[in-house]
Design a protein around this motif. Structure first.
Motif, PDB file in Angstrom:
ATOM      1  N   ALA A   1       0.823  -1.202   0.000  1.00 19.18           N
ATOM      2  CA  ALA A   1       0.000   0.000   0.000  1.00 19.18           C
ATOM      3  C   ALA A   1       0.863   1.260   0.000  1.00 19.18           C
ATOM      4  O   ALA A   1       0.564   2.235  -0.696  1.00 19.18           O
ATOM      5  N   LEU A   2       1.948   1.253   0.768  1.00 16.71           N
ATOM      6  CA  LEU A   2       2.860   2.404   0.791  1.00 16.71           C
ATOM      7  C   LEU A   2       3.538   2.590  -0.557  1.00 16.71           C
ATOM      8  O   LEU A   2       3.689   3.717  -1.050  1.00 16.71           O
ATOM      9  N   ASN A   3       3.965   1.490  -1.170  1.00 16.96           N
ATOM     10  CA  ASN A   3       4.616   1.581  -2.475  1.00 16.96           C
ATOM     11  C   ASN A   3       3.671   2.179  -3.505  1.00 16.96           C
ATOM     12  O   ASN A   3       4.051   3.076  -4.280  1.00 16.96           O
ATOM     13  N   ALA A   4       2.425   1.707  -3.518  1.00 18.72           N
ATOM     14  CA  ALA A   4       1.459   2.232  -4.481  1.00 18.72           C
ATOM     15  C   ALA A   4       1.128   3.698  -4.199  1.00 18.72           C
ATOM     16  O   ALA A   4       0.930   4.487  -5.124  1.00 18.72           O
ATOM     17  N   ALA A   5       1.063   4.077  -2.927  1.00 16.73           N
ATOM     18  CA  ALA A   5       0.731   5.459  -2.569  1.00 16.73           C
ATOM     19  C   ALA A   5       1.844   6.424  -2.925  1.00 16.73           C
ATOM     20  O   ALA A   5       1.590   7.592  -3.218  1.00 16.73           O
ATOM     21  N   TYR A   6       3.072   5.956  -2.893  1.00 10.69           N
ATOM     22  CA  TYR A   6       4.224   6.810  -3.178  1.00 10.69           C
ATOM     23  C   TYR A   6       4.783   6.588  -4.577  1.00 10.69           C
ATOM     24  O   TYR A   6       5.968   6.797  -4.824  1.00 10.69           O
ATOM     25  N   SER A   7       3.922   6.161  -5.513  1.00  5.74           N
ATOM     26  CA  SER A   7       4.309   6.035  -6.917  1.00  5.74           C
ATOM     27  C   SER A   7       3.097   6.319  -7.793  1.00  5.74           C
ATOM     28  O   SER A   7       1.953   6.134  -7.360  1.00  5.74           O
ATOM     29  N   THR A   8       3.320   6.783  -9.010  1.00  4.52           N
ATOM     30  CA  THR A   8       2.222   7.025  -9.942  1.00  4.52           C
ATOM     31  C   THR A   8       1.904   5.741 -10.697  1.00  4.52           C
ATOM     32  O   THR A   8       2.720   4.826 -10.777  1.00  4.52           O
ATOM     33  N   SER A   9       0.707   5.684 -11.271  1.00  3.62           N
ATOM     34  CA  SER A   9       0.303   4.475 -11.998  1.00  3.62           C
ATOM     35  C   SER A   9       1.214   4.206 -13.192  1.00  3.62           C
ATOM     36  O   SER A   9       1.480   3.055 -13.533  1.00  3.62           O
ATOM     37  N   GLU A  10       1.726   5.292 -13.819  1.00  2.99           N
ATOM     38  CA  GLU A  10       2.597   5.115 -14.990  1.00  2.99           C
ATOM     39  C   GLU A  10       3.957   4.541 -14.627  1.00  2.99           C
ATOM     40  O   GLU A  10       4.627   3.951 -15.480  1.00  2.99           O
ATOM     41  N   LYS A  11       4.384   4.699 -13.390  1.00  2.00           N
ATOM     42  CA  LYS A  11       5.703   4.223 -12.964  1.00  2.00           C
ATOM     43  C   LYS A  11       5.611   3.152 -11.869  1.00  2.00           C
ATOM     44  O   LYS A  11       6.585   2.859 -11.207  1.00  2.00           O
ATOM     45  N   ARG A  12       4.425   2.556 -11.719  1.00  3.35           N
ATOM     46  CA  ARG A  12       4.241   1.611 -10.615  1.00  3.35           C
ATOM     47  C   ARG A  12       5.034   0.326 -10.823  1.00  3.35           C
ATOM     48  O   ARG A  12       5.581  -0.238  -9.877  1.00  3.35           O
ATOM     49  N   SER A  13       5.118  -0.174 -12.045  1.00  8.08           N
ATOM     50  CA  SER A  13       5.937  -1.366 -12.290  1.00  8.08           C
ATOM     51  C   SER A  13       7.391  -1.091 -11.940  1.00  8.08           C
ATOM     52  O   SER A  13       8.083  -1.940 -11.369  1.00  8.08           O
ATOM     53  N   THR A  14       7.862   0.122 -12.265  1.00  8.45           N
ATOM     54  CA  THR A  14       9.240   0.489 -11.953  1.00  8.45           C
ATOM     55  C   THR A  14       9.454   0.582 -10.449  1.00  8.45           C
ATOM     56  O   THR A  14      10.443   0.051  -9.915  1.00  8.45           O
ATOM     57  N   SER A  15       8.537   1.252  -9.733  1.00 10.03           N
ATOM     58  CA  SER A  15       8.719   1.404  -8.289  1.00 10.03           C
ATOM     59  C   SER A  15       8.679   0.058  -7.577  1.00 10.03           C
ATOM     60  O   SER A  15       9.463  -0.197  -6.655  1.00 10.03           O
ATOM     61  N   PHE A  16       7.785  -0.833  -8.000  1.00  9.20           N
ATOM     62  CA  PHE A  16       7.735  -2.162  -7.391  1.00  9.20           C
ATOM     63  C   PHE A  16       8.964  -2.975  -7.755  1.00  9.20           C
ATOM     64  O   PHE A  16       9.462  -3.759  -6.937  1.00  9.20           O
ATOM     65  N   SER A  17       9.477  -2.809  -8.974  1.00  8.02           N
ATOM     66  CA  SER A  17      10.669  -3.561  -9.356  1.00  8.02           C
ATOM     67  C   SER A  17      11.888  -3.091  -8.567  1.00  8.02           C
ATOM     68  O   SER A  17      12.752  -3.901  -8.212  1.00  8.02           O
ATOM     69  N   ILE A  18      11.959  -1.795  -8.264  1.00  5.12           N
ATOM     70  CA  ILE A  18      13.075  -1.285  -7.459  1.00  5.12           C
ATOM     71  C   ILE A  18      12.997  -1.845  -6.041  1.00  5.12           C
ATOM     72  O   ILE A  18      13.994  -2.364  -5.501  1.00  5.12           O
ATOM     73  N   ALA A  19      11.823  -1.765  -5.432  1.00  7.58           N
ATOM     74  CA  ALA A  19      11.667  -2.270  -4.067  1.00  7.58           C
ATOM     75  C   ALA A  19      11.925  -3.768  -3.995  1.00  7.58           C
ATOM     76  O   ALA A  19      12.650  -4.249  -3.113  1.00  7.58           O
ATOM     77  N   TYR A  20      11.352  -4.520  -4.932  1.00  3.56           N
ATOM     78  CA  TYR A  20      11.542  -5.968  -4.902  1.00  3.56           C
ATOM     79  C   TYR A  20      12.934  -6.370  -5.372  1.00  3.56           C
ATOM     80  O   TYR A  20      13.465  -7.400  -4.947  1.00  3.56           O
ATOM     81  N   GLY A  21      13.528  -5.560  -6.259  1.00  2.00           N
ATOM     82  CA  GLY A  21      14.911  -5.847  -6.656  1.00  2.00           C
ATOM     83  C   GLY A  21      15.853  -5.772  -5.470  1.00  2.00           C
ATOM     84  O   GLY A  21      16.727  -6.628  -5.285  1.00  2.00           O
ATOM     85  N   ILE A  22      15.686  -4.734  -4.643  1.00  3.04           N
ATOM     86  CA  ILE A  22      16.484  -4.628  -3.418  1.00  3.04           C
ATOM     87  C   ILE A  22      16.128  -5.776  -2.471  1.00  3.04           C
ATOM     88  O   ILE A  22      17.008  -6.369  -1.838  1.00  3.04           O
ATOM     89  N   SER A  23      14.847  -6.099  -2.406  1.00  3.73           N
ATOM     90  CA  SER A  23      14.410  -7.186  -1.523  1.00  3.73           C
ATOM     91  C   SER A  23      15.095  -8.497  -1.875  1.00  3.73           C
ATOM     92  O   SER A  23      15.475  -9.272  -0.983  1.00  3.73           O
ATOM     93  N   TYR A  24      15.255  -8.747  -3.168  1.00  3.91           N
ATOM     94  CA  TYR A  24      15.833 -10.020  -3.594  1.00  3.91           C
ATOM     95  C   TYR A  24      17.312 -10.157  -3.239  1.00  3.91           C
ATOM     96  O   TYR A  24      17.869 -11.253  -3.350  1.00  3.91           O
TER      97      TYR A  24
END
Length: 413
Positions: free
Chosen positions: A130-153
């Motif tokens: 929910a925080l990731n989606a709130a702090y990213s726009t719909s046009e860049k949401r795949s990018t923001s999730f990939s950055i967060a999950y990339g670090i997670s991995y």
């Protein structure tokens, strides 16, 4: 945040670095504390005289017990404006519980600690999305999730490779204590630097759970999540033991090769997948991004079968890296799709539903299922029993592709 005000605050980048990067670091610790258990599978088995099925129950089902029961209530609390506080609470709880696992001396106490790890991660999973989606726009949401999950991995590398080294050199008890305490500073940073996003509360009561289940794209994502995570957690949590038994590696060697192989490949694939999906979506719409995810996942599956079948260590590790890279290309677009197909005030609820059905069932069923299959096959295949069990998992890996195919078709109608 809400609507246009959130997008103006995010600027041209389309996501807020401080929050997204901190979520990535927290997610990395999530993966470390979740998967470090697999590096200690055999050590715990011999120390406490357990079967593979029992170890699988501790590593999987015990974790999933309260995870599955509490993730939806935690998601509802997050959707009421407590996402940041739920995230920090979850990090602190699972970190302390992981550290306490190093001080357990029986099955019951270890199971209790593992249950608390699951409880903490149940609080973090929907709130972080929910925080990731709130702090990213719909046009860049795949990018923001990939950055967060990339670090997670990166947690794969640290949890599996670093965990394997620690188990070999300082023992499994000190390993759990060390990796667990590392999360406390991150929980404090979350409290200090992440503000609760402002959400639109209109029509909250009218948006029922039945409406979420009736959301066909979300339903496709849920079915994909369940089937892929049963296979994924089964292979991941037994991966170190597979390389130890099938190739004669030590826990340190197996953890290093498996952790580095799956970790680096997942990080690279995840970082690449989000921007590629956003680029494809800008030209072909949301369906294009989902079609990209479908083909990336499907192409990866034959390489996973080769990984567990071959008797060549080099070839197996190569296939591991290739499978992990291709599969990870899906991470950003698919996780970003979950909050994109539901109203803003139901994002944590949707992610909670996904985590309940995908992660709880995946980690609750996958490890004990394939551990049980290994036990059943041991009289027939001896040390290759686990290899045959993971072959079953790899073949089942084609099932999730069916749901991704259906998902991308929906957006063409």
């Amino acid at each position: 945040m809400s609507g246009k005000s959130s997008e103006s605050r995010l600027g041209k980048r389309g996501w807020l670095p401080t929050v997204i990067l901190l979520l990535g670091v927290a997610g990395m610790l999530d993966f470390i504390d979740r998967f470090v258990f697999s590096t200690a599978n055999d050590a715990i088995k011999h120390d406490l005289h357990m079967s593979d099925a029992t170890v699988g129950l501790l590593g999987g089902t015990a974790f999933a017990l309260l995870y599955g029961m509490m993730i939806v209530p935690f998601a509802l609390i997050s959707d009421r404006g407590f996402a940041a506080r739920m995230a920090s609470f979850g990090i602190a709880l699972w970190s302390v519980a992981t550290a306490l696992m190093g001080h357990t001396h029986g099955i019951a106490s270890m199971a209790a600690a593992r249950v608390c790890v699951g409880l903490g991660q149940a609080a973090f999973s929907p709130s972080s999305a929910a925080l990731n989606a709130a702090y990213s726009t719909s046009e860049k949401r795949s990018t923001s999730f990939s950055i967060a999950y990339g670090i997670s991995y990166l947690g794969y590398i640290i949890g599996l490779a670093g965990g394997g080294w620690l188990v070999e050199h300082v023992g499994w008890r000190m390993t759990f204590t060390t990796v667990g305490l590392a999360g406390i500073p991150v929980a404090i940073l979350m409290v200090l630097f992440v503000r609760e996003p402002r959400l639109v509360h209109a029509a909250r009561e009218a948006e029922s759970w039945r409406a979420l289940f009736a959301n066909r794209p979300l339903r496709d994502l849920l079915f994909y999540g369940v089937t892929s995570q049963v296979v994924g957690y089964g292979i991941t949590l037994w991966g170190v033991s597979f390389y130890m038994r099938s190739f004669g590696l030590s826990s340190g060697q197996a953890g290093a090769w498996f952790g580095i192989g799956i970790g680096i490949a997942s990080v690279v694939g995840t970082f690449l997948g989000g921007p590629i999906a956003d680029l494809v979506a800008s030209r072909f719409g949301f369906r294009g991004a989902m079609r990209f995810a479908f083909w990336a996942y499907l192409i990866a599956q034959p390489f996973q079968i080769i990984q567990v079948l071959t008797h060549s260590l080099d070839l197996s590790l190569t296939m591991l890296a290739l499978t992990s890279t291709l599969s990870a290309l899906c991470t950003g677009p698919l996780y970003g799709a979950i909050p994109s197909v539901v109203p803003a005030h139901r994002r944590a609820a949707a992610m909670g539903m996904y985590a309940l059905l995908a992660n709880a069932i995946g980690i609750g069923v996958g490890p004990p299922l394939f551990g049980w299959i290994s036990d059943m096959l041991t009289p027939h295949f001896s040390t290759d029993a686990l290899r045959m069990s993971l072959l079953v998992a790899a073949i089942l890996g084609f099932w999730p592709a069916v749901h991704l195919f259906q998902l991308q078709r929906r957006f063409g109608k």
